[in-house]
Motif scaffolding. Structure first.
Motif, PDB file in Angstrom:
ATOM      1  N   ARG A 135       0.807  -1.236   0.000  1.00 36.36           N
ATOM      2  CA  ARG A 135       0.000   0.000   0.000  1.00 36.36           C
ATOM      3  C   ARG A 135       0.838   1.284   0.000  1.00 36.36           C
ATOM      4  N   ASP A 136       2.089   1.176   0.437  1.00 37.81           N
ATOM      5  CA  ASP A 136       2.968   2.350   0.460  1.00 37.81           C
ATOM      6  C   ASP A 136       3.847   2.441  -0.783  1.00 37.81           C
ATOM      7  N   GLY A 137       3.611   1.563  -1.758  1.00 40.59           N
ATOM      8  CA  GLY A 137       4.389   1.602  -2.997  1.00 40.59           C
ATOM      9  C   GLY A 137       5.746   0.932  -2.897  1.00 40.59           C
ATOM     10  N   ILE A 138       5.936   0.093  -1.879  1.00 43.16           N
ATOM     11  CA  ILE A 138       7.208  -0.590  -1.671  1.00 43.16           C
ATOM     12  C   ILE A 138       7.090  -2.025  -2.203  1.00 43.16           C
ATOM     13  N   PHE A 139       8.102  -2.448  -2.963  1.00 39.18           N
ATOM     14  CA  PHE A 139       8.084  -3.780  -3.574  1.00 39.18           C
ATOM     15  C   PHE A 139       8.714  -4.818  -2.639  1.00 39.18           C
ATOM     16  N   PRO A 140       8.416  -6.107  -2.850  1.00 42.50           N
ATOM     17  CA  PRO A 140       8.888  -7.161  -1.932  1.00 42.50           C
ATOM     18  C   PRO A 140      10.395  -7.187  -1.687  1.00 42.50           C
ATOM     19  N   TRP A 141      11.197  -6.770  -2.626  1.00 41.90           N
ATOM     20  CA  TRP A 141      12.653  -6.798  -2.468  1.00 41.90           C
ATOM     21  C   TRP A 141      13.200  -5.525  -1.830  1.00 41.90           C
ATOM     22  N   GLN A 142      12.330  -4.563  -1.526  1.00 42.07           N
ATOM     23  CA  GLN A 142      12.772  -3.289  -0.965  1.00 42.07           C
ATOM     24  C   GLN A 142      12.597  -3.252   0.555  1.00 42.07           C
TER      25      GLN A 142
END
Length: 167
Positions: A135-142
């Motif tokens: 929901r915050d625009g963060i991807f799984p690898w970040q």
């Protein structure tokens, strides 16, 4: 390229004929798999490669209706010659958030792409996994990715999402 579209109707059972007919009618078909204790829900396409020259697609952990709409939009784009960028952020999948697409390693095909394997008579087709952010625009690898979503999207790349990122 020979596919199940070339099979005589008499050689196919009812579900196979229905599957092939949907691809003849629409150009592609969306197979949805419900999530369970073994893993998250996912949907994948069959027909993109033979009808557009673009890779098949797979996406995990989203509502079926959303995935189906995303696939339709991407199919229309593929018919117009638009390709999804691999390993780069794109707005082609979702109107309101970025996504990435990564090549799916062939070793995952039997587990996740059974109908596509049947349709193409093997593994000689490409497939891209569409990966969405939290929901915050963060991807799984970040750093900071919401752990609530950590099991919703398995990494189907050969060497991991980070290795598949391009600048």
């Amino acid at each position: 390229m020979r596919t199940a579209l070339d099979a005589p109707a008499g050689m196919l059972d009812e579900s196979e004929r229905d599957f092939v007919e949907k691809i003849r009618e629409h150009g592609w078909f969306d197979t949805a798999v419900f999530g369970d204790a073994e893993g998250p829900s996912f949907s994948f396409t069959s027909g993109f490669w033979v009808n557009t020259g673009q890779p098949e697609l797979i996406m995990f952990g989203m509502k079926r209706e959303i995935v189906h709409d995303v696939f339709w939009g991407l199919f229309r784009g593929a018919k117009a010659g638009e390709a999804l960028p691999k390993g780069k952020a794109t707005d082609k999948a979702f109107a309101n958030l970025p996504a990435y697409s990564f090549p799916v390693a062939k070793r995952f095909y039997p587990e996740y792409l059974g109908w596509s394997q049947w349709f193409y008579g093997g593994n000689e087709f490409p497939c891209l996994q569409i990966v969405w952010p939290d929901r915050d625009g963060i991807f799984p690898w970040q750093q900071g990715f919401d752990p609530t979503f950590s099991s919703d999207q398995p990494d189907l790349t050969e060497n991991g999402w980070l290795a598949a990122l391009t600048s």
